[in-house]
Design a protein around this motif. Structure first.
Motif, PDB file in Angstrom:
ATOM      1  N   ASP A  71      -0.395   6.883   2.100  1.00  0.00           N
ATOM      2  CA  ASP A  71      -1.852   7.239   2.441  1.00  0.00           C
ATOM      3  C   ASP A  71      -2.862   6.068   2.836  1.00  0.00           C
ATOM      4  O   ASP A  71      -3.722   6.312   3.616  1.00  0.00           O
ATOM      5  CB  ASP A  71      -2.684   8.126   1.330  1.00  0.00           C
ATOM      6  CG  ASP A  71      -1.884   9.444   1.103  1.00  0.00           C
ATOM      7  OD1 ASP A  71      -1.121   9.879   1.944  1.00  0.00           O
ATOM      8  OD2 ASP A  71      -2.005   9.979   0.077  1.00  0.00           O
ATOM      9  N   GLU A  72      -2.847   5.104   2.155  1.00  0.00           N
ATOM     10  CA  GLU A  72      -3.373   3.912   2.441  1.00  0.00           C
ATOM     11  C   GLU A  72      -3.017   3.192   3.669  1.00  0.00           C
ATOM     12  O   GLU A  72      -3.888   2.585   4.351  1.00  0.00           O
ATOM     13  CB  GLU A  72      -3.604   2.756   1.180  1.00  0.00           C
ATOM     14  CG  GLU A  72      -4.416   1.746   1.109  1.00  0.00           C
ATOM     15  CD  GLU A  72      -4.068   0.602   0.128  1.00  0.00           C
ATOM     16  OE1 GLU A  72      -4.828  -0.464   0.251  1.00  0.00           O
ATOM     17  OE2 GLU A  72      -3.467   0.912  -0.815  1.00  0.00           O
ATOM     18  N   LYS A 132      -1.025  10.530  10.537  1.00  0.00           N
ATOM     19  CA  LYS A 132      -0.021  10.465   9.536  1.00  0.00           C
ATOM     20  C   LYS A 132       1.535  10.687  10.051  1.00  0.00           C
ATOM     21  O   LYS A 132       2.630   9.754   9.554  1.00  0.00           O
ATOM     22  CB  LYS A 132      -0.181  11.657   8.457  1.00  0.00           C
ATOM     23  CG  LYS A 132       0.886  11.909   7.301  1.00  0.00           C
ATOM     24  CD  LYS A 132       0.240  13.061   6.447  1.00  0.00           C
ATOM     25  CE  LYS A 132       1.089  13.151   5.082  1.00  0.00           C
ATOM     26  NZ  LYS A 132       0.790  14.476   4.544  1.00  0.00           N
ATOM     27  N   ASP A 179       6.339   8.119  -0.641  1.00  0.00           N
ATOM     28  CA  ASP A 179       4.839   7.662  -0.538  1.00  0.00           C
ATOM     29  C   ASP A 179       5.033   5.959  -0.690  1.00  0.00           C
ATOM     30  O   ASP A 179       3.960   5.364  -0.467  1.00  0.00           O
ATOM     31  CB  ASP A 179       4.112   8.221  -1.526  1.00  0.00           C
ATOM     32  CG  ASP A 179       3.722   9.663  -1.098  1.00  0.00           C
ATOM     33  OD1 ASP A 179       3.485  10.114   0.154  1.00  0.00           O
ATOM     34  OD2 ASP A 179       3.480  10.395  -1.871  1.00  0.00           O
ATOM     35  N   PRO A 186       0.631  -1.211  -0.020  1.00  0.00           N
ATOM     36  CA  PRO A 186       0.066  -0.047   0.069  1.00  0.00           C
ATOM     37  C   PRO A 186       0.806   1.158   0.016  1.00  0.00           C
ATOM     38  O   PRO A 186       1.977   1.184   0.467  1.00  0.00           O
ATOM     39  CB  PRO A 186      -0.908  -0.277   1.218  1.00  0.00           C
ATOM     40  CG  PRO A 186       0.091  -1.014   2.221  1.00  0.00           C
ATOM     41  CD  PRO A 186       0.650  -1.821   1.293  1.00  0.00           C
ATOM     42  N   GLY A 189      -4.414   4.530   6.919  1.00  0.00           N
ATOM     43  CA  GLY A 189      -6.033   4.269   7.234  1.00  0.00           C
ATOM     44  C   GLY A 189      -5.704   2.708   7.796  1.00  0.00           C
ATOM     45  O   GLY A 189      -6.433   2.381   8.793  1.00  0.00           O
ATOM     46  N   LEU A 190      -4.838   2.039   7.249  1.00  0.00           N
ATOM     47  CA  LEU A 190      -4.788   0.503   7.499  1.00  0.00           C
ATOM     48  C   LEU A 190      -4.160   0.167   9.132  1.00  0.00           C
ATOM     49  O   LEU A 190      -4.572  -0.645   9.756  1.00  0.00           O
ATOM     50  CB  LEU A 190      -4.173  -0.333   6.525  1.00  0.00           C
ATOM     51  CG  LEU A 190      -4.648  -0.458   5.307  1.00  0.00           C
ATOM     52  CD1 LEU A 190      -3.769  -0.870   4.356  1.00  0.00           C
ATOM     53  CD2 LEU A 190      -5.776  -1.326   5.386  1.00  0.00           C
TER      54      LEU A 190
END
Length: 639
Positions: free
Chosen positions: A544-545, A554, A576, A541, A548-549
């Motif tokens: 950014d993904e 951040k 990223d 991932p 969330g996981l």
């Protein structure tokens, strides 16, 4: 040139105007010390005169002849500074006069150890009057340090009494113990002039140290460096001059206007001039009717061959001094003076101008203060007793202080080697040495404990306010916990806190050992969770993904990924995208094998070789370029 074996003792004259000082010096030495045309015209000494006197014992001394007129007392003080003994000249037809008393006060305040009284012009009075004036002189000397000084009647123009005076000088010189100090070269300049074909020449009495042709020296207070071309003592060129000699130096590349009477010639590592000094001050109004000396009063401060204005601040709330009373004081100067511990000075009233006191410098470069802490008082008391070891101990023991060698040297007017030796000798009991051993710090166990406790408490507050943060950077912790500490002092305190187990340092982040443990545990868990997202996959991932996981902020997600990179478990492709390090190595190997087999290849071919989509392939290939594994040339890449 050879080593100079001439005078190393300097004797000054003192006494009222027209009492025959210059005539006496000429009769003793054969040298007329009045060298200026104006002095010849007016019949008085205006500037200092110098001569060499050979005594019957075979020893020689330097003679400094000083002005006696009340308008030239400043020049008299300049001449008396640094002398080893004095001839107090009193005319038999006048007796004790105002400048006699003022000059006597100067000699006393400058701590000139011995005097001989020359009772001059005895050819102008009868024997009974000589006896009467001798009694008057003895009464004037009775309550001071010169009560036992010999009184020798002389008639200089007739030569009467000169042999007896020389014998008295022989006895005084024979009993003299040289008072000048070794250490830094220091010479107050009393004359500066130009010699055709040679350049600028300065003269003075060498207070301490030594000087030789070729030496590099400083002109203070300006701080300009120059080189000594040649050295003379009483007209003789010498290989070296030492403490106590009357010296002339020829200075290279130095204009006459760049070095003046009042300046100092000093070693290149000598301390700079100072705009204040702490002292042991005695109020001694030579007229005896000046009232009290009040704290804050402006005075004229004479030191070496220079005089400037300054303000007297009595220490510890003392508001005034009475006649002959002594106290610690700090004198704040209008112009800097080249003062060091042990120097003598004289103060004169601003108006009407007269000698009102003087004393001894205890600290030449103190901080601005007039209220003394217990450590300050102990330190000054020790310095007043010439106990530098105890003074260093008191200075180091000031609560909260971590003292560097340079700081100790500056406070005690020492060179670095002596400061280090004295500080190391103080290390016993509560005083310890810490920090960088090449440039150590000296402090007490209590002060170091206070500093480490402040670091620990600051980190505790940080973790309480930011429970998810791992800790603080070194600079932030320094600023928050110990803002007055420089880098060396903070590092010493931090190392002590880490050694004690209060603080841990991980990847440049400082945290409290217990309060930060939970945050580190959570961070470690986040790193493990992040690795589980990367492990073994060609399509991890993007950041950014991943945020969330992982269910975190951040900043926490990026910190977790960064920890994986630091541990070697992950590779950062770009901001990223992160890969399992093993997967990245496999992709790099696939690219290498493909290019070795097929030659320069396109991104499309290499994408297929790695088994990933273009979205992942382009940043991975750029990362391979950055690492020097591949090299791009247009649309193709080669190894």
């Amino acid at each position: 040139m050879a080593e100079y074996n001439g005078p190393s003792i300097v004797i000054g004259t003192a006494g009222h105007i027209d009492h025959g000082k210059s005539t006496l010096v000429q009769a003793l030495t054969g040298v007329d010390p009045d060298r200026l045309a104006e002095e010849k015209r007016r019949g008085i000494t205006i500037e200092l005169g110098f001569a060499r006197l050979d005594l019957p014992s075979g020893e020689s001394v330097g003679i400094v002849d000083v002005p006696g007129h009340e308008k030239f007392v400043r020049q008299m003080i300049a001449g008396a500074t640094g002398i080893d003994a004095a001839i107090l000249v009193v005319a038999a037809d006048d007796g004790i006069m105002p400048q006699t008393r003022e000059h006597l006060a100067v000699l006393r305040l400058l701590s000139v150890p011995q005097i001989v009284v020359a009772l001059t012009k005895c050819d102008m009075v009868d024997d009974e009057w000589v006896e009467f004036v001798s009694d008057e002189i003895r009464a004037a000397l009775l309550d001071g340090p010169y009560a036992d000084a010999p009184i020798v009647p002389v008639a200089a123009r007739e030569g009467r009494g000169l042999d007896e005076l020389k014998s008295a000088l022989c006895a005084m010189v024979g009993a003299h113990r040289h008072a000048h100090r070794e250490g830094f070269l220091r010479m107050p300049v009393d004359r500066s002039f130009t010699v055709k074909g040679a350049g600028t020449v300065v003269t003075g009495s060498l207070w301490s140290g030594s000087v030789a042709p070729g030496d590099e020296v400083l002109v203070l207070p300006a701080g300009k460096k120059t080189r000594v071309r040649s050295v003379q003592i009483h007209g003789d060129a010498v290989d070296a001059a030492f403490s106590g000699h009357r010296v002339a130096m020829n200075l290279a590349d130095m204009g006459r206007d760049e070095v003046r009477p009042g300046d100092f010639i000093a070693a290149v590592d000598a301390p700079a001039a100072s705009d204040r000094f702490d002292c042991e001050l005695t109020y001694f109004d030579c007229e005896g009717n000046g009232g009290e000396l009040k704290s804050g009063e402006t005075v004229r401060v004479a030191h070496g061959t220079k005089e400037t204005f300054g303000r007297v601040l009595l220490m510890d709330g003392k508001t005034e001094l009475s006649q002959s009373e002594q106290a610690f004081a700090q004198i704040r100067l209008d112009e800097p003076l080249c003062v060091l511990r042990g120097d003598r000075f004289v103060i004169r009233a601003a108006t009407p101008v007269r000698v009102i006191g003087g004393g001894r410098v205890l600290a030449g470069h103190p901080r601005r203060r007039s209220i003394l802490s217990p450590c300050d008082k102990t330190m000054l008391t020790a310095l007043a007793a010439d106990d530098v070891q105890s003074a260093a101990k008191a200075y180091i023991e000031e609560p909260g202080a971590l003292r560097g060698v340079t700081e100790i040297a500056g406070a005690l007017d020492l060179d670095r080697a002596d400061a280090l030796r004295i500080a190391r000798a103080a290390c016993s009991g509560q005083i310890i040495c810490t920090g960088n051993q090449d440039d150590p710090l000296f402090t007490t166990k209590a002060s170091l404990q206070k500093a480490t406790s402040k670091i620990a408490s600051t980190l505790l507050k940080f973790h309480a306010a930011s429970p998810n943060e791992l800790g603080m950077s070194r600079a932030a912790l320094n600023h928050a916990a110990l803002p007055s500490f420089d880098e060396a002092r903070f590092d010493a305190a931090l190392c002590a806190a880490i050694a004690k187990g209060d603080v841990v340092a991980i990847s440049g982040v400082l945290s409290h050992a217990t309060a930060g443990a939970a945050a580190h545990a959570r961070a470690e868990q986040r790193a493990n969770d992040a690795f589980s997202l990367l492990k073994g996959t060609l399509t991890p991932p993007f950041a950014d993904e991943a945020i969330g996981l992982l269910g975190c902020s951040k900043g926490e997600a990026y910190a977790a990924l960064g920890n994986l990179v630091d541990d070697g478990r992950a590779v950062k492709i770009d901001r990223d995208l992160f890969y399992d390090a093993a997967v990245f190595d496999d992709m790099a190997a696939s690219v290498r094998v493909h290019i070795e087999s097929h030659g320069p290849s396109s991104a499309s071919d290499l994408k297929d070789a790695m088994g990933i989509s273009r979205k992942y392939a382009i940043p991975v290939l750029e990362a391979l370029d950055d690492r020097g594994i591949t090299k791009r040339n247009g649309d193709l890449r080669s190894l």
